[in-house]
Design an enzyme around this catalytic site. Structure first.
Site, PDB file in Angstrom:
ATOM      1  N   GLN A  71       0.823  -1.215   0.000  1.00 35.74           N
ATOM      2  CA  GLN A  71       0.000   0.000   0.000  1.00 35.74           C
ATOM      3  C   GLN A  71       0.856   1.264   0.000  1.00 35.74           C
ATOM      4  O   GLN A  71       0.570   2.229   0.713  1.00 35.74           O
ATOM      5  CB  GLN A  71      -0.950   0.006   1.199  1.00 35.74           C
ATOM      6  CG  GLN A  71      -1.936  -1.146   1.196  1.00 35.74           C
ATOM      7  CD  GLN A  71      -3.079  -0.927   2.161  1.00 35.74           C
ATOM      8  OE1 GLN A  71      -3.647   0.160   2.233  1.00 35.74           O
ATOM      9  NE2 GLN A  71      -3.430  -1.951   2.916  1.00 35.74           N
ATOM     10  N   CYS A  72       1.916   1.236  -0.783  1.00 34.46           N
ATOM     11  CA  CYS A  72       2.820   2.385  -0.860  1.00 34.46           C
ATOM     12  C   CYS A  72       2.363   3.296  -1.998  1.00 34.46           C
ATOM     13  O   CYS A  72       2.836   3.187  -3.135  1.00 34.46           O
ATOM     14  CB  CYS A  72       4.258   1.910  -1.078  1.00 34.46           C
ATOM     15  SG  CYS A  72       5.467   3.246  -1.033  1.00 34.46           S
ATOM     16  N   SER A  73       1.444   4.188  -1.683  1.00 35.25           N
ATOM     17  CA  SER A  73       0.870   5.054  -2.714  1.00 35.25           C
ATOM     18  C   SER A  73       1.924   5.975  -3.328  1.00 35.25           C
ATOM     19  O   SER A  73       1.808   6.376  -4.490  1.00 35.25           O
ATOM     20  CB  SER A  73      -0.274   5.884  -2.129  1.00 35.25           C
ATOM     21  OG  SER A  73       0.175   6.657  -1.034  1.00 35.25           O
TER      22      SER A  73
END
Length: 269
Positions: A71-73
């Site tokens: 979930q590393c935007s």
């Protein structure tokens, strides 16, 4: 010597700008360690832009897939931009369901490498290299290198608290951040260094009162609680990136709990 180091860092930052068309936040943070930054830039440039079996749009989309697992935007946004610059199909950015089957077949390895790499075995590789949408062995190797590189980079980004680039952050977020900067409360008054040192000394003395057996029991209790927290299935994926994530409940799981026999062979020193 200091001038030479400063010059080298400056040259590295120029190279990074020319490579990426921006001086991103990751590069700026790594700039405090020029030797590491030099190796990082050369490595990333080679696996993304150097000679290799995978098309350039595939490389950047694989990076998006890897960042999605954590979930590393921040990295997702950077790689989406690179993907488009390399002529990638914008429909793919609607989610994994819009990508070729060949890429979707890679997702199983992606989630295993991201969270439980000890489960990866030769059957996963064989599965990719067979069938109508098969990968060549060299393509698999290239893809795995990309996956593990960006899995690790996600940890760096999250661990260093790297924020979104200004042109990637939503307008409302930038406005809120600007407002927060002008509304930061003053630190607690009256808590000086002497007070903090006294508190640390008190805590240290309290710790020494426990026997070795009691400390071991406390450690096991905390370890057990951390494992229980780590295996929680209540993970919530942000709406902005959920279309790049499948099976979000697949997370890290302790493979060798204390006092239990594990079916997974582990190397112990």
């Amino acid at each position: 010597m200091g001038h030479q180091g400063s010059f080298n860092t400056h040259v590295l930052l120029i190279d990074a700008f020319l490579q990426n068309n921006r001086l991103d936040h990751v590069t700026q943070v790594m700039g405090y360690h020029p030797k590491y930054l030099d190796v990082f830039l050369r490595t990333q440039n080679f696996i993304l832009r150097g000679d290799g079996p995978l098309p350039y749009d595939y490389r950047h989309y694989i990076a998006i897939m890897a960042a999605g697992r954590h979930q590393c935007s921040y990295l997702i946004q950077l790689q989406k931009q690179e993907f488009i610059m390399q002529g990638g199909d914008k429909n793919w950015l609607k989610g994994l369901a819009h990508t070729p089957q060949k890429l979707r077949n890679l997702y199983e390895i992606n989630k295993i490498l991201a969270h439980r790499p000890w489960l990866l075995n030769k059957s996963h590789i064989q599965k990719l290299t067979k069938g109508s949408d098969n990968w060549s062995l060299s393509e698999v190797v290239h893809a795995i290198v990309l996956l593990v590189h960006f899995h690790c980079l996600c940890s760096f980004v999250c661990g260093c608290g790297v924020r979104e680039e200004l042109d990637h952050a939503p307008t409302c977020e930038r406005t809120q951040e600007h407002a927060t900067q002008h509304d930061v409360s003053e630190p607690e008054a009256g808590v000086g260094v002497d007070t903090l040192m006294q508190r640390m000394k008190t805590l240290s003395e309290q710790t020494e009162e426990f026997s070795a057996e009691e400390r071991a029991k406390r450690f096991e209790r905390v370890e057990r609680q951390s494992v229980e927290l780590g295996t929680s299935t209540g993970l919530r994926v942000r709406p902005s990136i959920e279309h790049f994530v499948e099976d979000p409940g697949f997370m890290y799981e302790d493979f060798a709990r204390r006092g239990e026999d594990s079916p997974i062979p582990t190397f112990r020193v």
